[in-house]
Enzyme design. Sequence first.
Site, PDB file in Angstrom:
ATOM      1  N   ASP A 117       0.957  -1.170  -0.177  1.00  0.00           N
ATOM      2  CA  ASP A 117      -0.050   0.178  -0.009  1.00  0.00           C
ATOM      3  C   ASP A 117       0.768   1.256   0.095  1.00  0.00           C
ATOM      4  O   ASP A 117       1.798   1.368   0.876  1.00  0.00           O
ATOM      5  CB  ASP A 117      -0.952  -0.052   1.117  1.00  0.00           C
ATOM      6  CG  ASP A 117      -1.902   1.009   1.106  1.00  0.00           C
ATOM      7  OD1 ASP A 117      -2.503   1.167  -0.129  1.00  0.00           O
ATOM      8  OD2 ASP A 117      -2.192   1.770   1.970  1.00  0.00           O
ATOM      9  N   HIS A 124      -3.649  14.348   0.505  1.00  0.00           N
ATOM     10  CA  HIS A 124      -3.936  13.324   1.775  1.00  0.00           C
ATOM     11  C   HIS A 124      -2.841  13.582   2.770  1.00  0.00           C
ATOM     12  O   HIS A 124      -3.011  13.512   3.903  1.00  0.00           O
ATOM     13  CB  HIS A 124      -4.231  12.129   1.313  1.00  0.00           C
ATOM     14  CG  HIS A 124      -4.097  11.211   2.600  1.00  0.00           C
ATOM     15  ND1 HIS A 124      -5.178  10.870   3.351  1.00  0.00           N
ATOM     16  CD2 HIS A 124      -3.214  10.172   2.878  1.00  0.00           C
ATOM     17  CE1 HIS A 124      -4.737   9.947   4.178  1.00  0.00           C
ATOM     18  NE2 HIS A 124      -3.637   9.153   3.689  1.00  0.00           N
ATOM     19  N   ARG A 133       1.009  16.979  13.079  1.00  0.00           N
ATOM     20  CA  ARG A 133       2.216  17.877  13.031  1.00  0.00           C
ATOM     21  C   ARG A 133       1.791  19.341  12.592  1.00  0.00           C
ATOM     22  O   ARG A 133       2.514  20.062  11.908  1.00  0.00           O
ATOM     23  CB  ARG A 133       3.281  17.403  12.424  1.00  0.00           C
ATOM     24  CG  ARG A 133       3.726  16.014  12.318  1.00  0.00           C
ATOM     25  CD  ARG A 133       5.100  15.586  11.374  1.00  0.00           C
ATOM     26  NE  ARG A 133       4.616  15.798  10.059  1.00  0.00           N
ATOM     27  CZ  ARG A 133       3.932  14.987   9.549  1.00  0.00           C
ATOM     28  NH1 ARG A 133       3.652  13.798   9.692  1.00  0.00           N
ATOM     29  NH2 ARG A 133       3.728  14.843   8.085  1.00  0.00           N
ATOM     30  N   GLU A 191     -10.276   3.933   3.719  1.00  0.00           N
ATOM     31  CA  GLU A 191      -9.434   4.637   2.829  1.00  0.00           C
ATOM     32  C   GLU A 191      -9.720   4.413   1.389  1.00  0.00           C
ATOM     33  O   GLU A 191      -9.727   3.432   1.130  1.00  0.00           O
ATOM     34  CB  GLU A 191      -7.939   4.272   2.980  1.00  0.00           C
ATOM     35  CG  GLU A 191      -7.404   4.763   4.541  1.00  0.00           C
ATOM     36  CD  GLU A 191      -5.678   4.639   4.590  1.00  0.00           C
ATOM     37  OE1 GLU A 191      -5.010   5.241   5.611  1.00  0.00           O
ATOM     38  OE2 GLU A 191      -5.410   3.782   3.757  1.00  0.00           O
ATOM     39  N   GLU A 193      -9.252   4.015  -2.174  1.00  0.00           N
ATOM     40  CA  GLU A 193      -8.203   3.992  -2.862  1.00  0.00           C
ATOM     41  C   GLU A 193      -8.522   3.207  -4.261  1.00  0.00           C
ATOM     42  O   GLU A 193      -9.389   2.766  -4.654  1.00  0.00           O
ATOM     43  CB  GLU A 193      -7.122   2.977  -2.098  1.00  0.00           C
ATOM     44  CG  GLU A 193      -6.616   3.514  -0.856  1.00  0.00           C
ATOM     45  CD  GLU A 193      -5.387   2.938  -0.129  1.00  0.00           C
ATOM     46  OE1 GLU A 193      -4.784   2.160  -0.983  1.00  0.00           O
ATOM     47  OE2 GLU A 193      -5.253   2.929   0.946  1.00  0.00           O
ATOM     48  N   ASP A 225      -8.994   0.418   1.981  1.00  0.00           N
ATOM     49  CA  ASP A 225      -8.038  -0.037   2.835  1.00  0.00           C
ATOM     50  C   ASP A 225      -8.494   0.212   4.398  1.00  0.00           C
ATOM     51  O   ASP A 225      -8.031   1.277   5.057  1.00  0.00           O
ATOM     52  CB  ASP A 225      -6.366   0.575   2.742  1.00  0.00           C
ATOM     53  CG  ASP A 225      -5.447  -0.509   3.335  1.00  0.00           C
ATOM     54  OD1 ASP A 225      -5.860  -1.466   3.579  1.00  0.00           O
ATOM     55  OD2 ASP A 225      -4.516   0.124   3.806  1.00  0.00           O
ATOM     56  N   ARG A 229      -7.626   3.741  13.458  1.00  0.00           N
ATOM     57  CA  ARG A 229      -6.642   4.710  13.644  1.00  0.00           C
ATOM     58  C   ARG A 229      -6.151   4.843  15.103  1.00  0.00           C
ATOM     59  O   ARG A 229      -4.990   5.271  15.251  1.00  0.00           O
ATOM     60  CB  ARG A 229      -7.391   6.071  13.355  1.00  0.00           C
ATOM     61  CG  ARG A 229      -7.951   6.368  11.998  1.00  0.00           C
ATOM     62  CD  ARG A 229      -6.792   6.401  11.044  1.00  0.00           C
ATOM     63  NE  ARG A 229      -7.324   6.681   9.491  1.00  0.00           N
ATOM     64  CZ  ARG A 229      -6.701   6.667   8.397  1.00  0.00           C
ATOM     65  NH1 ARG A 229      -5.533   6.098   8.575  1.00  0.00           N
ATOM     66  NH2 ARG A 229      -7.249   6.937   7.371  1.00  0.00           N
ATOM     67  N   GLN A 232      -3.592   2.136  15.014  1.00  0.00           N
ATOM     68  CA  GLN A 232      -2.276   2.517  14.317  1.00  0.00           C
ATOM     69  C   GLN A 232      -1.554   3.627  15.008  1.00  0.00           C
ATOM     70  O   GLN A 232      -0.280   3.420  14.932  1.00  0.00           O
ATOM     71  CB  GLN A 232      -2.889   3.034  13.062  1.00  0.00           C
ATOM     72  CG  GLN A 232      -2.016   3.576  12.065  1.00  0.00           C
ATOM     73  CD  GLN A 232      -2.453   4.306  10.892  1.00  0.00           C
ATOM     74  OE1 GLN A 232      -3.586   4.038  10.729  1.00  0.00           O
ATOM     75  NE2 GLN A 232      -1.610   4.714   9.891  1.00  0.00           N
ATOM     76  N   TYR A 236       2.474   2.639  15.287  1.00  0.00           N
ATOM     77  CA  TYR A 236       3.250   2.759  14.148  1.00  0.00           C
ATOM     78  C   TYR A 236       4.836   3.236  14.508  1.00  0.00           C
ATOM     79  O   TYR A 236       5.458   3.311  13.286  1.00  0.00           O
ATOM     80  CB  TYR A 236       2.535   3.792  13.018  1.00  0.00           C
ATOM     81  CG  TYR A 236       2.729   5.177  13.390  1.00  0.00           C
ATOM     82  CD1 TYR A 236       3.470   5.760  12.698  1.00  0.00           C
ATOM     83  CD2 TYR A 236       1.871   5.691  14.424  1.00  0.00           C
ATOM     84  CE1 TYR A 236       3.634   7.249  12.937  1.00  0.00           C
ATOM     85  CE2 TYR A 236       2.226   7.197  14.658  1.00  0.00           C
ATOM     86  CZ  TYR A 236       2.905   7.897  13.868  1.00  0.00           C
ATOM     87  OH  TYR A 236       3.108   9.074  13.925  1.00  0.00           O
ATOM     88  N   LYS A 245      -3.973  -1.971  10.132  1.00  0.00           N
ATOM     89  CA  LYS A 245      -4.268  -2.015   8.946  1.00  0.00           C
ATOM     90  C   LYS A 245      -4.469  -3.486   8.362  1.00  0.00           C
ATOM     91  O   LYS A 245      -5.182  -3.633   7.278  1.00  0.00           O
ATOM     92  CB  LYS A 245      -3.011  -1.474   8.000  1.00  0.00           C
ATOM     93  CG  LYS A 245      -2.858   0.179   8.194  1.00  0.00           C
ATOM     94  CD  LYS A 245      -3.751   0.758   7.324  1.00  0.00           C
ATOM     95  CE  LYS A 245      -3.422   2.406   7.282  1.00  0.00           C
ATOM     96  NZ  LYS A 245      -4.043   3.062   6.391  1.00  0.00           N
ATOM     97  N   THR A 249      -8.876  -5.635   3.935  1.00  0.00           N
ATOM     98  CA  THR A 249      -8.771  -4.609   2.716  1.00  0.00           C
ATOM     99  C   THR A 249      -9.819  -5.156   1.606  1.00  0.00           C
ATOM    100  O   THR A 249      -9.714  -6.363   1.114  1.00  0.00           O
ATOM    101  CB  THR A 249      -7.197  -4.786   2.445  1.00  0.00           C
ATOM    102  OG1 THR A 249      -6.342  -4.351   2.921  1.00  0.00           O
ATOM    103  CG2 THR A 249      -7.139  -3.885   0.802  1.00  0.00           C
ATOM    104  N   THR A 340      -4.690   6.561  -0.022  1.00  0.00           N
ATOM    105  CA  THR A 340      -5.882   7.321  -0.025  1.00  0.00           C
ATOM    106  C   THR A 340      -5.917   8.329  -0.878  1.00  0.00           C
ATOM    107  O   THR A 340      -4.792   9.191  -1.235  1.00  0.00           O
ATOM    108  CB  THR A 340      -5.912   8.053   1.478  1.00  0.00           C
ATOM    109  OG1 THR A 340      -6.132   6.947   2.531  1.00  0.00           O
ATOM    110  CG2 THR A 340      -7.219   8.624   1.417  1.00  0.00           C
ATOM    111  N   GLU A 354      -9.671  12.554   7.693  1.00  0.00           N
ATOM    112  CA  GLU A 354      -9.506  13.960   7.135  1.00  0.00           C
ATOM    113  C   GLU A 354     -10.835  14.580   7.059  1.00  0.00           C
ATOM    114  O   GLU A 354     -11.164  15.809   7.405  1.00  0.00           O
ATOM    115  CB  GLU A 354      -9.068  13.870   5.684  1.00  0.00           C
ATOM    116  CG  GLU A 354      -7.612  13.315   5.303  1.00  0.00           C
ATOM    117  CD  GLU A 354      -7.396  13.205   3.984  1.00  0.00           C
ATOM    118  OE1 GLU A 354      -7.036  13.887   3.364  1.00  0.00           O
ATOM    119  OE2 GLU A 354      -7.853  11.668   3.653  1.00  0.00           O
TER     120      GLU A 354
END
Length: 407
Positions: A117, A124, A133, A191, A193, A225, A229, A232, A236, A245, A249, A340, A354
């Site tokens: 992926d 995105h 951030r 997601e 995709e 996918d 969250r 993750q 991660y 994840k 899928t 995504t 998002e």
Amino acid sequence: MPPFDVPEGDPFGPHNLPYGVFSLPGSTDRTVGVRLGDHVLDAGAAAAALGSPYVSLLARPSLNPLLAAGRTAWSDVRRALTAWVTVPSHQETIAGFLHPLPDVTLHLPFEVADYVDFYASEHHARNVGRIFRPDAADSLTPNWKHLPIGYHGRSGTVVVSGTDVVRPSGQRKASADPVPAFGPSIRLDIEAEVGFVVGVPTPMGRPVGLADFREHVFGLCLLNDWSARDIQAWEYVPLGPFLGKSFATSVSAWITPLDALEASRVTPPQRTHPLLEYLDDSLFADEPGGYDLRISVAINGHVVSEPPFSTMYWTAAQQLAHLTVNGASLRTGDLYGSGTVSGPSEHERGSLLELTWNGTQPLELPDGKRTFLEDGDVVTLSAWAPGPHGVRVGLGEVVGRVVGRGA
């Protein structure tokens, strides 16, 4: 209406002819099918009735033999199928091999080998950067404009559209929590995709260049996918996505061959950083690597987003080149996701992360507000692309319903 009389402008007319695998009621035998309007043609039975040399590729329980046959065979089979469903004499022979879609069971159309992926949408990636951030000078990581970022997923949990998705459990820890907790994910996401399906394999040590993309990739499909969250976010660092994840899928039951999408090829967004030669698609300006796919995301039948695939910064050819540049081999049935798909506007974001800005701006749906998915929610991805002479090319939808563990 007779099955060959597909209405003018039908997105699944003879200009499309996506491939799938189906079985008939009361039978466990699977075979390759080709969609025409709201029917599916038993391609293997049709090939046998017409004395076609392609029986060995089509009278099979999986698309893998056709995928492995290579580009010449892909083009030849497509030409034959087009003739079978448009030439009256062929139609008379194969009419009995067309079945209404509601009467058949659709299956995962190919045996998935490896799954990768990517993270190829700048919109995105910037949204995610701004969410997590907010004080960073640049919302993108330093490597993002230099290579297609990706990770290796789990092929064993790739499932066909219509398969329920069980809410995953795992560890999660909010910043204010002193220790992690274990339980079902409370921030389950999607997601939107596009997945690319590899046909012709390669040996280890032989990278696939940009010019060879179409020699190895058979076609594409919509892909969801699913992402937990909260799981993750805790797991991660430092190695990337894992249990958040790998639980599911979802892919479409229909694989659209690249040859059906010639009219939808577009130039990708302007490159803002010089690219290393193996990724430099400016050398192939006459072979645009983007695809103009118009995606729609619906929750419980209510459209919440319409992400445009034409905005993807990294193309499928660049992703394949990067995937193999270290000498990694390809296998028939390899699947890689675009990452995504998100566009520049709020209504073009391809994930709830998002769309709700990490849960701070709930979506207003007819059945209540949503930050992330609730049990019973049904997510549907659909899409179309511009086709020849102004018609649309439909992509097979991806549907998944969230169920609680033990439901």
